[in-house]
Motif scaffolding. Structure first.
Motif, PDB file in Angstrom:
ATOM      1  N   MET A   1      21.328  65.303  77.068  1.00  0.00           N
ATOM      2  CA  MET A   1      21.534  66.367  76.085  1.00  0.00           C
ATOM      3  C   MET A   1      22.677  67.284  76.523  1.00  0.00           C
ATOM      4  SD  MET A   1      19.435  65.514  73.814  1.00  0.00           S
ATOM      5  CE  MET A   1      18.553  66.587  72.737  1.00  0.00           C
ATOM      6  N   HIS A   2      22.699  67.663  77.793  1.00  0.00           N
ATOM      7  CA  HIS A   2      23.771  68.502  78.340  1.00  0.00           C
ATOM      8  C   HIS A   2      25.119  67.805  78.139  1.00  0.00           C
ATOM      9  CE1 HIS A   2      25.337  70.986  81.990  1.00  0.00           C
ATOM     10  NE2 HIS A   2      26.340  70.576  81.254  1.00  0.00           N
ATOM     11  N   HIS A   3      25.172  66.542  78.498  1.00  0.00           N
ATOM     12  CA  HIS A   3      26.410  65.768  78.386  1.00  0.00           C
ATOM     13  C   HIS A   3      26.909  65.721  76.938  1.00  0.00           C
ATOM     14  CE1 HIS A   3      29.364  62.592  78.989  1.00  0.00           C
ATOM     15  NE2 HIS A   3      28.808  61.948  77.982  1.00  0.00           N
ATOM     16  N   LEU A   4      26.028  65.415  76.009  1.00  0.00           N
ATOM     17  CA  LEU A   4      26.441  65.315  74.607  1.00  0.00           C
ATOM     18  C   LEU A   4      26.950  66.646  74.073  1.00  0.00           C
ATOM     19  CD1 LEU A   4      23.625  63.005  73.176  1.00  0.00           C
ATOM     20  CD2 LEU A   4      26.017  62.391  73.631  1.00  0.00           C
ATOM     21  N   LYS A   5      26.304  67.726  74.468  1.00  0.00           N
ATOM     22  CA  LYS A   5      26.742  69.050  73.994  1.00  0.00           C
ATOM     23  C   LYS A   5      28.074  69.456  74.634  1.00  0.00           C
ATOM     24  CE  LYS A   5      22.769  71.062  74.849  1.00  0.00           C
ATOM     25  NZ  LYS A   5      21.647  72.010  74.922  1.00  0.00           N
ATOM     26  N   GLU A   6      28.277  69.099  75.895  1.00  0.00           N
ATOM     27  CA  GLU A   6      29.521  69.460  76.589  1.00  0.00           C
ATOM     28  C   GLU A   6      30.699  68.596  76.144  1.00  0.00           C
ATOM     29  OE1 GLU A   6      30.273  71.882  79.058  1.00  0.00           O
ATOM     30  OE2 GLU A   6      28.381  72.711  78.311  1.00  0.00           O
ATOM     31  N   GLU A   7      30.450  67.294  76.000  1.00  0.00           N
ATOM     32  CA  GLU A   7      31.525  66.345  75.716  1.00  0.00           C
ATOM     33  C   GLU A   7      31.728  66.119  74.220  1.00  0.00           C
ATOM     34  OE1 GLU A   7      33.501  65.006  78.085  1.00  0.00           O
ATOM     35  OE2 GLU A   7      32.389  66.050  79.645  1.00  0.00           O
ATOM     36  N   GLY A   8      30.660  66.241  73.445  1.00  0.00           N
ATOM     37  CA  GLY A   8      30.745  65.964  72.011  1.00  0.00           C
ATOM     38  C   GLY A   8      30.744  64.481  71.689  1.00  0.00           C
ATOM     39  N   GLU A   9      30.798  63.658  72.723  1.00  0.00           N
ATOM     40  CA  GLU A   9      30.759  62.204  72.561  1.00  0.00           C
ATOM     41  C   GLU A   9      30.191  61.600  73.837  1.00  0.00           C
ATOM     42  OE1 GLU A   9      34.832  61.235  71.842  1.00  0.00           O
ATOM     43  OE2 GLU A   9      35.377  61.376  73.943  1.00  0.00           O
TER      44      GLU A   9
ATOM     45  N   LEU B   1      25.639  59.513  67.105  1.00  0.00           N
ATOM     46  CA  LEU B   1      25.967  58.265  67.799  1.00  0.00           C
ATOM     47  C   LEU B   1      25.523  57.072  66.967  1.00  0.00           C
ATOM     48  CD1 LEU B   1      24.673  59.223  71.367  1.00  0.00           C
ATOM     49  CD2 LEU B   1      27.068  59.160  70.617  1.00  0.00           C
ATOM     50  N   THR B   2      26.117  55.907  67.245  1.00  0.00           N
ATOM     51  CA  THR B   2      25.671  54.683  66.575  1.00  0.00           C
ATOM     52  C   THR B   2      24.235  54.377  66.995  1.00  0.00           C
ATOM     53  OG1 THR B   2      26.408  53.227  68.354  1.00  0.00           O
ATOM     54  CG2 THR B   2      28.026  53.726  66.595  1.00  0.00           C
ATOM     55  N   LYS B   3      23.539  53.601  66.196  1.00  0.00           N
ATOM     56  CA  LYS B   3      22.155  53.208  66.528  1.00  0.00           C
ATOM     57  C   LYS B   3      22.113  52.494  67.885  1.00  0.00           C
ATOM     58  CE  LYS B   3      19.795  54.611  62.950  1.00  0.00           C
ATOM     59  NZ  LYS B   3      18.787  55.646  63.104  1.00  0.00           N
ATOM     60  N   GLY B   4      23.113  51.677  68.166  1.00  0.00           N
ATOM     61  CA  GLY B   4      23.155  50.957  69.442  1.00  0.00           C
ATOM     62  C   GLY B   4      23.282  51.895  70.629  1.00  0.00           C
ATOM     63  N   LYS B   5      24.130  52.929  70.508  1.00  0.00           N
ATOM     64  CA  LYS B   5      24.275  53.895  71.604  1.00  0.00           C
ATOM     65  C   LYS B   5      23.007  54.732  71.740  1.00  0.00           C
ATOM     66  CE  LYS B   5      29.276  54.061  71.694  1.00  0.00           C
ATOM     67  NZ  LYS B   5      30.481  54.817  71.406  1.00  0.00           N
ATOM     68  N   GLN B   6      22.370  55.051  70.618  1.00  0.00           N
ATOM     69  CA  GLN B   6      21.092  55.774  70.685  1.00  0.00           C
ATOM     70  C   GLN B   6      20.082  54.935  71.465  1.00  0.00           C
ATOM     71  OE1 GLN B   6      19.858  56.671  66.667  1.00  0.00           O
ATOM     72  NE2 GLN B   6      21.609  58.035  66.306  1.00  0.00           N
ATOM     73  N   ARG B   7      19.990  53.635  71.151  1.00  0.00           N
ATOM     74  CA  ARG B   7      19.044  52.764  71.865  1.00  0.00           C
ATOM     75  C   ARG B   7      19.380  52.677  73.341  1.00  0.00           C
ATOM     76  NH1 ARG B   7      19.108  50.015  66.996  1.00  0.00           N
ATOM     77  NH2 ARG B   7      20.814  48.643  67.605  1.00  0.00           N
TER      78      ARG B   7
END
Length: 168
Positions: free
Chosen positions: A143-151, A114-120
């Motif tokens: 974490m679940h969301h990122l692994k399931e969606e990939g974005e 993810l971009t630094k802004g989305k990480q923040r």
């Protein structure tokens, strides 16, 4: 670096107050595209922020609750300490979320894509709650969301966070 700067009010409904940082000082703290700084007003908590261009100055946003807590008002001049923010994310990361990133390799990989802004933004979502169990629930949902969606899809993430919060 220490300086005395005024607190001014934005002419906007989106933001409230800001410190007006002289361009010459702001430019000393900017490195390429990186405008992240740590600003401490008086004896308050450090504010992790970005220097945002505003006319002939840079601005650092100051929240209404900070103003109220410290008895500050528009037009007050405050002593501020400024330094370059050299932290990995441009803001402190809750220990609970760091543990999840350390333990979940796949989730961490998606997070770091993810971009630094989305990480923040995600770090802020976790850190704005003080209860460690709630932080963990939000972190696990992220974490679940990122692994399931990939974005990142904030609408779906918010639904998932509610589901995780209701599992208690």
């Amino acid at each position: 670096m220490k300086l005395k700067v005024p607190i001014l009010k934005f002419e906007s409904d989106l933001w409230s107050y800001y410190l007006a940082i002289p361009k010459a000082i702001g430019e000393q703290l900017i490195e390429g595209e990186d405008r992240r700084v740590i600003c401490t007003i008086g004896d308050g908590k450090p504010i992790h922020s970005a220097l945002m261009p505003k006319g002939d100055v840079y601005s650092i946003y100051v929240k209404k609750d900070f103003m109220k807590k410290h008895g500050l008002a528009e037009g007050d001049t405050v002593e501020a300490t400024m330094e370059k923010d050299r932290s990995e994310y441009g803001m402190p990361i809750p220990e609970s979320f760091q543990v999840l990133l350390d333990q979940d390799t796949e989730g961490s990989e998606y997070f770091h894509m993810l971009t630094k802004g989305k990480q923040r933004t995600l770090i802020h979502l976790v850190g704005k709650v003080k209860n460690v169990d709630s932080q963990l629930a939000k972190g696990l949902a992220i974490m679940h969301h990122l692994k399931e969606e990939g974005e990142l899809d904030f609408k779906r993430l918010n639904v998932l966070i509610k589901e995780y919060n209701n599992r208690k």
